[in-house]
Structures are given as structure tokens and as C-alpha cells.
Scaffold this motif. Structure first.
Motif, PDB file in Angstrom:
ATOM      1  N   LYS A   1      18.554  75.022 129.942  1.00 56.67           N
ATOM      2  CA  LYS A   1      18.809  74.990 128.497  1.00 56.67           C
ATOM      3  C   LYS A   1      17.962  73.913 127.817  1.00 56.67           C
ATOM      4  O   LYS A   1      17.415  74.146 126.735  1.00 56.67           O
ATOM      5  CB  LYS A   1      20.299  74.746 128.211  1.00 56.67           C
ATOM      6  CG  LYS A   1      21.183  75.888 128.633  1.00 56.67           C
ATOM      7  CD  LYS A   1      22.595  75.796 128.097  1.00 56.67           C
ATOM      8  CE  LYS A   1      23.326  74.545 128.425  1.00 56.67           C
ATOM      9  NZ  LYS A   1      24.709  74.544 127.908  1.00 56.67           N
ATOM     10  N   TRP A   2      17.828  72.753 128.459  1.00 56.89           N
ATOM     11  CA  TRP A   2      17.022  71.678 127.890  1.00 56.89           C
ATOM     12  C   TRP A   2      15.581  72.132 127.722  1.00 56.89           C
ATOM     13  O   TRP A   2      14.957  71.891 126.694  1.00 56.89           O
ATOM     14  CB  TRP A   2      17.089  70.439 128.789  1.00 56.89           C
ATOM     15  CG  TRP A   2      16.289  69.299 128.253  1.00 56.89           C
ATOM     16  CD1 TRP A   2      16.685  68.363 127.348  1.00 56.89           C
ATOM     17  CD2 TRP A   2      14.926  68.980 128.583  1.00 56.89           C
ATOM     18  NE1 TRP A   2      15.660  67.485 127.097  1.00 56.89           N
ATOM     19  CE2 TRP A   2      14.568  67.840 127.843  1.00 56.89           C
ATOM     20  CE3 TRP A   2      13.986  69.553 129.441  1.00 56.89           C
ATOM     21  CZ2 TRP A   2      13.306  67.266 127.923  1.00 56.89           C
ATOM     22  CZ3 TRP A   2      12.725  68.978 129.520  1.00 56.89           C
ATOM     23  CH2 TRP A   2      12.397  67.849 128.768  1.00 56.89           C
ATOM     24  N   ARG A   3      15.061  72.811 128.726  1.00 57.63           N
ATOM     25  CA  ARG A   3      13.683  73.290 128.665  1.00 57.63           C
ATOM     26  C   ARG A   3      13.508  74.345 127.570  1.00 57.63           C
ATOM     27  O   ARG A   3      12.464  74.396 126.918  1.00 57.63           O
ATOM     28  CB  ARG A   3      13.238  73.825 130.022  1.00 57.63           C
ATOM     29  CG  ARG A   3      13.044  72.718 131.046  1.00 57.63           C
ATOM     30  CD  ARG A   3      12.806  73.266 132.439  1.00 57.63           C
ATOM     31  NE  ARG A   3      12.807  72.225 133.433  1.00 57.63           N
ATOM     32  CZ  ARG A   3      11.735  71.522 133.808  1.00 57.63           C
ATOM     33  NH1 ARG A   3      10.577  71.757 133.247  1.00 57.63           N
ATOM     34  NH2 ARG A   3      11.839  70.595 134.723  1.00 57.63           N
ATOM     35  N   LEU A   4      14.521  75.192 127.369  1.00 54.20           N
ATOM     36  CA  LEU A   4      14.437  76.187 126.287  1.00 54.20           C
ATOM     37  C   LEU A   4      14.396  75.504 124.921  1.00 54.20           C
ATOM     38  O   LEU A   4      13.731  75.984 124.000  1.00 54.20           O
ATOM     39  CB  LEU A   4      15.635  77.145 126.323  1.00 54.20           C
ATOM     40  CG  LEU A   4      15.646  78.193 127.414  1.00 54.20           C
ATOM     41  CD1 LEU A   4      16.907  79.047 127.298  1.00 54.20           C
ATOM     42  CD2 LEU A   4      14.411  79.073 127.375  1.00 54.20           C
ATOM     43  N   SER A   5      15.105  74.387 124.778  1.00 57.15           N
ATOM     44  CA  SER A   5      15.141  73.699 123.487  1.00 57.15           C
ATOM     45  C   SER A   5      13.941  72.782 123.283  1.00 57.15           C
ATOM     46  O   SER A   5      13.764  72.224 122.202  1.00 57.15           O
ATOM     47  CB  SER A   5      16.437  72.900 123.335  1.00 57.15           C
ATOM     48  OG  SER A   5      16.468  71.817 124.238  1.00 57.15           O
ATOM     49  N   ASN A   6      13.120  72.612 124.309  1.00 53.72           N
ATOM     50  CA  ASN A   6      11.949  71.739 124.209  1.00 53.72           C
ATOM     51  C   ASN A   6      10.653  72.469 124.539  1.00 53.72           C
ATOM     52  O   ASN A   6       9.687  71.860 124.978  1.00 53.72           O
ATOM     53  CB  ASN A   6      12.116  70.530 125.147  1.00 53.72           C
ATOM     54  CG  ASN A   6      13.145  69.568 124.617  1.00 53.72           C
ATOM     55  OD1 ASN A   6      12.914  68.867 123.656  1.00 53.72           O
ATOM     56  ND2 ASN A   6      14.312  69.582 125.226  1.00 53.72           N
ATOM     57  N   SER A   7      10.641  73.772 124.340  1.00 53.17           N
ATOM     58  CA  SER A   7       9.443  74.569 124.603  1.00 53.17           C
ATOM     59  C   SER A   7       8.676  74.798 123.299  1.00 53.17           C
ATOM     60  O   SER A   7       9.094  74.349 122.237  1.00 53.17           O
ATOM     61  CB  SER A   7       9.830  75.903 125.241  1.00 53.17           C
ATOM     62  OG  SER A   7      10.597  76.664 124.338  1.00 53.17           O
ATOM     63  N   ASP A   8       7.559  75.514 123.410  1.00 53.37           N
ATOM     64  CA  ASP A   8       6.733  75.800 122.221  1.00 53.37           C
ATOM     65  C   ASP A   8       7.531  76.549 121.155  1.00 53.37           C
ATOM     66  O   ASP A   8       7.496  76.199 119.990  1.00 53.37           O
ATOM     67  CB  ASP A   8       5.500  76.627 122.612  1.00 53.37           C
ATOM     68  CG  ASP A   8       4.553  75.839 123.501  1.00 53.37           C
ATOM     69  OD1 ASP A   8       4.591  74.593 123.457  1.00 53.37           O
ATOM     70  OD2 ASP A   8       3.782  76.471 124.242  1.00 53.37           O
ATOM     71  N   ALA A   9       8.210  77.595 121.547  1.00 46.83           N
ATOM     72  CA  ALA A   9       9.027  78.388 120.618  1.00 46.83           C
ATOM     73  C   ALA A   9      10.489  78.139 120.975  1.00 46.83           C
ATOM     74  O   ALA A   9      11.187  78.990 121.491  1.00 46.83           O
ATOM     75  CB  ALA A   9       8.688  79.862 120.755  1.00 46.83           C
TER      76      ALA A   9
END
Length: 137
Positions: A24-32
Motif C-alpha cells: 500500500k505504501w508503494r502504491l501511494s508513493n508511485s508515479d500515478a
């Protein structure tokens, strides 16, 4: 054929609590990125729904990329391959003990795994009935 949502959910169900938090952290800190507030208290089902809403047709690709970034390569490989696996195997299909290969439409699933000195994490066979011999080389 399994839907994208089910395929992603199956992959997320394999993650431990801290691994899911990292996902979830990676989804909130990705390009989109998906906004952190939307992901904060989201369970696995909610995350799948948010991914489909936010990324539409790219949700599976984003899930695979995120899993790879987490070094969850075996799970990412499995997620990539699941869309090609038929949900309903035709009657009479199964493992073959003959020396000649059986077409994938008849056999259900055919997999070739090779390694050049590394470790191979082979798929686990469960939840099925095998009529006849099964060979793993």
C-alpha cells in the motif's frame, strides 16, 4: 478466465501483514499514486477496488511492478501467468504420462522452468485431483 480483480486479490492474499502495508505504501508513493488517505485503512478487497478505479486496465501491470519492487518476484511471476490459465479445465484433461507433449488446451497448464545455477521456486500443486502419474523434473 479469472478476472483481473480476482487475480490481484489472490496475489495480495499471499502477502503478510507488513508486506501488505509495504504494498500500500508503494502504491501511494508511485508515479500515478493512489492518495494515502484512501489506502490508509483499506483492506485487500478495498485495495483491489481502488487499483481498478485508479489504474483501470493497467491495474494488473501496476500490481506486478509493485510486487517486483518489493522483491516478491515469485508472486509477481505467478500473477503474470494467472491470466493465461483457464479456470475450467476441459473434461478428461490432466497430466500425461506419454513421452510426447500434450497441447496446453488439453493438458490444462504447461510450465517450463529453467535455472542457470540459481534457486527455482516451483509452483505448488493443491486443490486438484490427479488421475495418473505426475512427474516433476
Amino acid at each position: 478466465m479469472a478476472t483481473t480483480k480476482i487475480v490481484i486479490l489472490d496475489a495480495l492474499n499471499e502477502l503478510l501483514k507488513d508486506e501488505f502495508k509495504d504494498f500500500k505504501w508503494r502504491l501511494s508513493n508511485s508515479d500515478a499514486s493512489i492518495p494515502r488517505g484512501r489506502l490508509e485503512n483499506a483492506d485487500r478487497h478495498d485495495v483491489v477496488d481502488l487499483m481498478e478505479q485508479h489504474y483501470t486496465s493497467d491495474a494488473e501491470k501496476i500490481a506486478v511492478r509493485t510486487l517486483r519492487n518489493m522483491k516478491q518476484n515469485a508472486l509477481a511471476d505467478r500473477l503474470e501467468g494467472k491470466q493465461e490459465v483457464q479456470e475450467d479445465v476441459p473434461a478428461g484433461a490432466g497430466a500425461s504420462s506419454s513421452a510426447k507433449p500434450v497441447p496446453a488446451q488439453t493438458a490444462g497448464v504447461t510450465m517450463t522452468i529453467t535455472s542457470n545455477g540459481g534457486t527455482v521456486k516451483a509452483p505448488v500443486v493443491h486443490g486438484c485431483t490427479v488421475n495418473g502419474p505426475m512427474t516433476f523434473n
